[in-house]
Design a protein around this motif. Structure first.
Motif, mmCIF file in Angstrom:
data_model
loop_
_atom_site.group_PDB
_atom_site.id
_atom_site.type_symbol
_atom_site.label_atom_id
_atom_site.label_comp_id
_atom_site.label_asym_id
_atom_site.label_seq_id
_atom_site.Cartn_x
_atom_site.Cartn_y
_atom_site.Cartn_z
ATOM 1 N N UNK A 68 -3.426 5.127 -9.389
ATOM 2 C CA UNK A 68 -4.813 5.455 -9.080
ATOM 3 C C UNK A 68 -5.254 4.544 -7.938
ATOM 4 N N UNK A 69 -6.241 4.982 -7.192
ATOM 5 C CA UNK A 69 -6.762 4.162 -6.104
ATOM 6 C C UNK A 69 -7.263 2.821 -6.638
ATOM 7 N N UNK A 70 -6.782 1.729 -6.067
ATOM 8 C CA UNK A 70 -7.220 0.400 -6.460
ATOM 9 C C UNK A 70 -6.515 -0.189 -7.658
ATOM 10 N N UNK A 71 -5.560 0.557 -8.253
ATOM 11 C CA UNK A 71 -4.899 0.071 -9.468
ATOM 12 C C UNK A 71 -3.777 -0.911 -9.163
ATOM 13 N N UNK A 72 -3.271 -0.931 -7.941
ATOM 14 C CA UNK A 72 -2.121 -1.765 -7.603
ATOM 15 C C UNK A 72 -2.471 -2.666 -6.416
ATOM 16 N N UNK A 73 -2.897 -3.858 -6.719
ATOM 17 C CA UNK A 73 -3.316 -4.800 -5.682
ATOM 18 C C UNK A 73 -2.142 -5.678 -5.260
ATOM 19 N N UNK A 118 -6.204 6.117 8.300
ATOM 20 C CA UNK A 118 -6.595 7.323 7.571
ATOM 21 C C UNK A 118 -5.445 7.875 6.724
ATOM 22 N N UNK A 119 -4.235 7.850 7.293
ATOM 23 C CA UNK A 119 -3.104 8.531 6.664
ATOM 24 C C UNK A 119 -2.707 7.938 5.319
ATOM 25 N N UNK A 120 -2.910 6.640 5.134
ATOM 26 C CA UNK A 120 -2.474 6.039 3.874
ATOM 27 C C UNK A 120 -3.278 6.535 2.677
ATOM 28 N N UNK A 121 -4.415 7.179 2.932
ATOM 29 C CA UNK A 121 -5.191 7.749 1.831
ATOM 30 C C UNK A 121 -4.693 9.117 1.411
ATOM 31 N N UNK A 122 -3.780 9.710 2.186
ATOM 32 C CA UNK A 122 -3.323 11.064 1.872
ATOM 33 C C UNK A 122 -2.622 11.140 0.519
ATOM 34 N N UNK A 171 -1.568 13.685 -4.046
ATOM 35 C CA UNK A 171 -1.002 13.445 -5.362
ATOM 36 C C UNK A 171 0.429 12.959 -5.406
ATOM 37 N N UNK A 172 0.963 12.412 -4.316
ATOM 38 C CA UNK A 172 2.295 11.805 -4.363
ATOM 39 C C UNK A 172 2.133 10.287 -4.295
ATOM 40 N N UNK A 173 2.996 9.574 -4.964
ATOM 41 C CA UNK A 173 2.865 8.119 -5.069
ATOM 42 C C UNK A 173 3.858 7.418 -4.135
ATOM 43 N N UNK A 174 3.470 7.274 -2.900
ATOM 44 C CA UNK A 174 4.219 6.494 -1.919
ATOM 45 C C UNK A 174 3.689 5.068 -2.010
ATOM 46 N N UNK A 175 4.329 4.260 -2.829
ATOM 47 C CA UNK A 175 3.750 2.992 -3.281
ATOM 48 C C UNK A 175 3.239 2.111 -2.143
ATOM 49 N N UNK A 176 4.068 1.886 -1.126
ATOM 50 C CA UNK A 176 3.727 0.936 -0.067
ATOM 51 C C UNK A 176 3.512 1.622 1.280
ATOM 52 N N UNK A 177 3.205 2.906 1.250
ATOM 53 C CA UNK A 177 2.755 3.662 2.424
ATOM 54 C C UNK A 177 3.800 3.779 3.526
ATOM 55 N N UNK A 178 5.018 4.076 3.126
ATOM 56 C CA UNK A 178 6.069 4.337 4.110
ATOM 57 C C UNK A 178 5.745 5.603 4.902
ATOM 58 N N UNK A 179 5.243 6.616 4.206
ATOM 59 C CA UNK A 179 4.878 7.868 4.871
ATOM 60 C C UNK A 179 3.695 7.642 5.805
ATOM 61 N N UNK A 180 2.668 6.995 5.304
ATOM 62 C CA UNK A 180 1.455 6.791 6.083
ATOM 63 C C UNK A 180 1.640 5.903 7.291
ATOM 64 N N UNK A 181 2.628 5.010 7.255
ATOM 65 C CA UNK A 181 2.890 4.136 8.399
ATOM 66 C C UNK A 181 4.039 4.667 9.261
ATOM 67 N N UNK A 182 5.206 4.814 8.686
ATOM 68 C CA UNK A 182 6.392 5.084 9.498
ATOM 69 C C UNK A 182 6.502 6.545 9.931
#
Length: 402
Positions: free
Chosen positions: A186-191, A293-297, A302-313
């Motif tokens: 969930x948003x904010x669950x993994x700091x 913006x992309x890391x919020x996708x 609904x996919x769990x890309x834990x450390x935002x590999x998709x949103x960054x790379x």
């Protein structure tokens, strides 16, 4: 030894340290109970892929006469037994690229996958996806020949916008989908548990990225341009990311700044030798803003890309590769050329995205069928480090103190 060989040798050392840097970057971003597991994913990728590269990866990644379209013959120089020693510096330089590309994917599956499953996936993925795609881009394959086939400028990919970042990002998306969400996703669950580790990791990545982009430069002018662009794009991306956070009413933070720097580095990877510094700054601003913006996708889709590999790379890799079609020296649509370069850049992006995603999806399902892929629920909830590795990132006494 030629001066260029000395520089490539030095650059190999610079790129080598990027994977431990990535381990620190990813390790700082996860919760304290899975730091060892996350860092071990990067280190194990160095071991598995380093071995495979020497055994047959180098042979697969370089086409020989009549070797075909898909990949080079893995047995042509198996174990480097027949390789000319004059090629060994290049072999080593290619090895460190293969290591970090595979390690990048692991950020998508933090907190919930066992080491054995990851090692199996990484070895098969390097063999069936990375080595062939590297051959397409740098080894004489179809991407490197696309321009001559279509009568356009050749595809530009200096250091791996397609082969490294788009390839790893598409694979990360596929693997995250097969693995599934963390139990408390969930948003904010993994700091992130350690901002200092993230900062050190990002610094090592930026440090090594100079060798990553400029390792094969053959003259001072080209090397200097690559250096300036490798400094300028991530610098601008930091500002782009922080500006978007400010516009959205979010407080500025080190995690955002470090992520912005990585976005700018990814975006400039294919383009560092082919953009004027001003256009590199613009690319960095766009990459920082787009990736913020992309890391919020992942929450919207609904996919769990834990450390935002998709949103960054994946996002920054696509942006940097396609951007060349507009602003590359002489051949960009707005810099004296026509739409030819843009066409081949887009085709190369689409080819790598589709192949990497589909192949990675099949490999991930195969590993899931073989090993189960995911750790048991009680291990995920209780902490994967102690249960699976017998180690913890921080040794605490009975009172919870270091």
């Amino acid at each position: 030894m030629e001066a260029t060989d000395v520089w490539t040798l030095t650059s190999t050392a610079l790129v080598l340290i990027m994977t431990p840097g990535l381990a620190l970057f990813y390790g700082g971003l996860v919760r304290v109970r899975s730091v060892v597991n996350m860092m071990l994913f990067s280190v194990s990728a160095m071991g598995v892929v380093g071995m495979l590269w020497i055994l047959y990866g180098y042979s697969m990644s370089v086409f020989g006469e009549g070797d075909g379209w898909f990949a080079g013959n893995p047995f042509r120089e198996f174990g480097l037994a027949t390789t000319d020693p004059s090629e060994f510096i290049g072999v080593g330089f290619g090895a460190v690229f293969a290591m970090i590309t595979t390690a990048l994917i692991s950020g998508a599956i933090a907190d919930r996958v066992g080491l054995g499953s990851w090692v199996l996936f990484s070895g098969v993925w390097a063999t069936l996806v990375y080595f062939p795609v590297a051959a397409w881009v740098w080894g004489g394959g179809w991407i490197s020949q696309l321009g001559s086939w279509l009568g356009t400028p050749e595809v530009i990919d200096l250091a791996g916008g397609t082969a490294i970042h788009i390839n790893a990002g598409a694979a990360a998306l596929a693997l995250a989908i097969v693995v599934g969400k963390r139990r408390d996703f969930a948003r904010g669950a993994h700091r992130p548990h350690s901002i200092p580790l993230v900062t050190i990791g990002a610094a090592l990545l930026w440090f090594g990225w100079i060798g990553f982009n400029a390792g094969l430069a053959t003259d001072a002018g080209t090397a200097g341009l690559i250096l300036v662009n490798t400094l300028g794009s991530p610098a601008a991306a930091i500002i782009g990311w922080l500006a978007i956070d400010a516009l959205r009413g979010r407080k500025p933070g080190v995690i955002g700044a470090a992520s912005g720097a990585v976005a700018g580095l990814v975006a400039i990877t294919p383009a560092a030798a082919n953009l004027a510094p001003g256009f590199a700054l613009l690319l960095g601003l766009l990459a920082g803003a787009a990736c913020a913006f992309a890391i919020d996708w992942k929450f919207r889709l609904g996919y769990d890309d834990s450390l935002d590999v998709v949103g960054l790379h994946l996002v920054a890799g696509v942006l940097g590769t396609v951007y060349l079609g507009f602003f590359a020296f002489d051949d960009g649509l707005f810099t004296g050329g026509d739409a030819g370069l843009l066409l081949v850049q887009v085709i190369s992006v689409l080819g790598v995205v589709v192949y990497s995603f589909v192949a990675s999806l099949l490999i991930a399902f195969g590993v899931k069928f073989t090993t189960g892929l995911r750790v048991p629920a009680e291990v995920e909830e209780g902490g994967i480090d102690a249960a699976a590795h017998g180690e913890e990132a921080y040794a605490l006494d009975a009172g919870g103190r270091l």
